[in-house]
Enzyme design. Structure first.
Site, PDB file in Angstrom:
ATOM      1  N   HIS A   1      79.715  61.405  82.227  1.00 47.90           N
ATOM      2  CA  HIS A   1      78.387  62.015  82.109  1.00 47.90           C
ATOM      3  C   HIS A   1      77.436  61.210  82.979  1.00 47.90           C
ATOM      4  CE1 HIS A   1      75.229  64.410  80.068  1.00 47.90           C
ATOM      5  NE2 HIS A   1      74.485  63.359  80.387  1.00 47.90           N
ATOM      6  N   CYS A   2      76.872  61.867  83.985  1.00 52.38           N
ATOM      7  CA  CYS A   2      76.023  61.183  84.953  1.00 52.38           C
ATOM      8  C   CYS A   2      74.562  61.282  84.525  1.00 52.38           C
ATOM      9  CB  CYS A   2      76.201  61.792  86.343  1.00 52.38           C
ATOM     10  SG  CYS A   2      75.207  60.976  87.610  1.00 52.38           S
ATOM     11  N   PRO A   3      73.906  60.167  84.223  1.00 52.39           N
ATOM     12  CA  PRO A   3      72.495  60.235  83.814  1.00 52.39           C
ATOM     13  C   PRO A   3      71.563  60.589  84.963  1.00 52.39           C
ATOM     14  CG  PRO A   3      73.214  57.945  84.003  1.00 52.39           C
ATOM     15  CD  PRO A   3      74.435  58.792  84.196  1.00 52.39           C
TER      16      PRO A   3
ATOM     17  N   GLY B   1      71.824  64.334  84.974  1.00 51.88           N
ATOM     18  CA  GLY B   1      71.610  64.908  83.647  1.00 51.88           C
ATOM     19  C   GLY B   1      72.652  65.932  83.266  1.00 51.88           C
TER      20      GLY B   1
END
EC number: 2.3.1.225
Length: 413
Positions: A200-202, A205
């Site tokens: 999950h790439c912050p 998003g």
């Protein structure tokens, strides 16, 4: 009196709404129930835009920061190039300006394609099949049960499947009520099971997974190229000016700031790009890379450099299993709760165990039986049969993506 009794009785009906390869079954009264779009009844943590046509992660606000970090230096560079055009050599400067603008536009395009699409979410299982102790002995093959607190329901927590001659354990997701396919994992941030989950790439998003990983590769690659582009031509503009370099740098602070900024940024985004090119060449995900390194296991999905790159970048992206604009009944009795209230579902045990959320135990006053999604056990068995072949036929068998195996059902528009 008889009419009054009849009026008091509620005739229940069952509504079946297909969602991907799953069927949503809801019990309701015979009276008219208003329908809403499926994305409005979504049980995950995602956010939607444009009437459910765009799907983001819960941390979509980070896109503003990412867009600023990309757009601000790119816009500054373009404005600076306009200044250099007035000073001379318009053909060279116009070419540099146009190329920088196109590269920036591509970077933002890949950013939106990564962030605003379904990454490969597996629909939650909405069917329930209650198994008693002696109802199906074929499912009681594990000593570790999902129903460690529900003695009337036996679900093996893991199932063994064979992929390219390797034994892979697929786990039962207590949140989505299904056995996850190989390479799938449950994202605790979005609260969804996702096909070929990478991470999950912050910064975007969104989960990076089966359906948006090629665009993510293009996004970080174009970001790296943009950093290098701005860095190189900012230096060229300084070197081309007459006089000593240090004096030119003191007169052109903007170019110096761009050089420093892109030099620092390229180490981060460039390192990320190199790392993912390595993962792509070995046909691994970020999650698998750390897991195999920790467990010291061999990667069962390696097919050679060219085939690995072809599978990741050039394979056909499977269609989404979600139709978020489908109409579903507003009152859904068979709800699967979201992350904040998942333990308040109508169909849960007195003590429910969630393997994905850290094994949190929440007690309820009234014990109920946990619904068992065993329909996809046959699909997973098909994967095992398809991939349990001889060495001469393994390459042909591995052409299909084991993380996407289910057939699609069209939802009503």
């Amino acid at each position: 009196m008889q009419r009054e009794r009849m009026s008091k009785k509620k005739i229940s009906q069952v509504h079946c709404i297909p969602s991907g390869d799953h069927i949503l079954m809801t019990a309701s009264s015979s009276k008219h129930i208003p329908h809403i779009r499926f994305y409005k009844a979504w049980k995950g943590n995602n956010r939607f835009c444009c009437g459910g046509r765009l799907i983001f992660g819960p941390d979509v606000s980070s896109l503003y920061l990412t867009s600023f970090l990309i757009g601000a230096p790119a816009l500054t560079f373009c404005i600076r190039m306009l200044v250099w055009i007035k000073r001379g050599d318009p053909f060279f400067n116009y070419t540099v300006l146009a190329s920088g603008f196109i590269l920036t536009l591509l970077d933002f395009t890949f950013l939106m394609l990564t962030s605003a699409r379904d990454p490969g979410i597996i629909p939650r299982n909405k069917t329930s099949m209650i198994l008693e102790d002696d109802s199906d002995s074929s499912l009681t093959q594990s000593m570790e049960w999902v129903n460690n607190k529900t003695p009337n329901l036996k679900i093996p927590r893991t199932k063994d499947v064979f992929v390219n001659g390797y034994t892979i354990k697929v786990k039962f997701c207590d949140t989505c009520l299904l056995y996850r396919p190989p390479r799938a994992s449950h994202c605790s941030i979005c609260n969804n099971c996702v096909q070929r989950f990478d991470h999950h790439c912050p910064w975007v998003g969104q989960c990076i997974a089966r359906r948006n990983y090629p665009f993510f590769i293009c996004f970080i690659s174009s970001s790296t190229l943009l950093c290098i582009y701005v860095f190189v031509f900012s230096w060229i503009n300084l070197i081309r000016q007459p006089g000593k370099l240090w004096r030119t740098m003191s007169d052109d602070i903007v170019s110096v700031i761009l050089i420093v900024y892109t030099f620092v940024a390229v180490w981060f985004v460039g390192g990320l790009t190199i790392f993912h090119f390595y993962l792509m060449s070995t046909n691994q995900t970020t999650y698998e890379n750390f897991r195999y390194r920790y467990d010291k296991k061999e990667n069962p999905y390696k097919r050679g450099l060219l085939k690995n790159v072809k599978e990741v970048l050039f394979a056909k992206i499977p269609p989404s299993q979600l139709d978020l604009r489908a109409m579903v009944p507003e009152e859904d009795d068979m709800t699967i709760a979201s992350n904040d209230s998942e333990y308040e579902s109508e169909y849960t045990s007195s003590v429910r165990y969630d393997t994905e959320m850290g094994g949190k135990l929440i007690k309820r006053d009234s014990p109920r039986k946990l619904p068992l999604p065993t329909r996809n056990l046959d699909d997973i068995k098909d994967i095992s049969d398809n991939y349990d072949r001889s060495t001469t036929t393994r390459e042909d068998a591995s052409d299909r993506d084991p993380s996407f195996f289910s057939s699609q059902l069209d939802l009503p528009k």
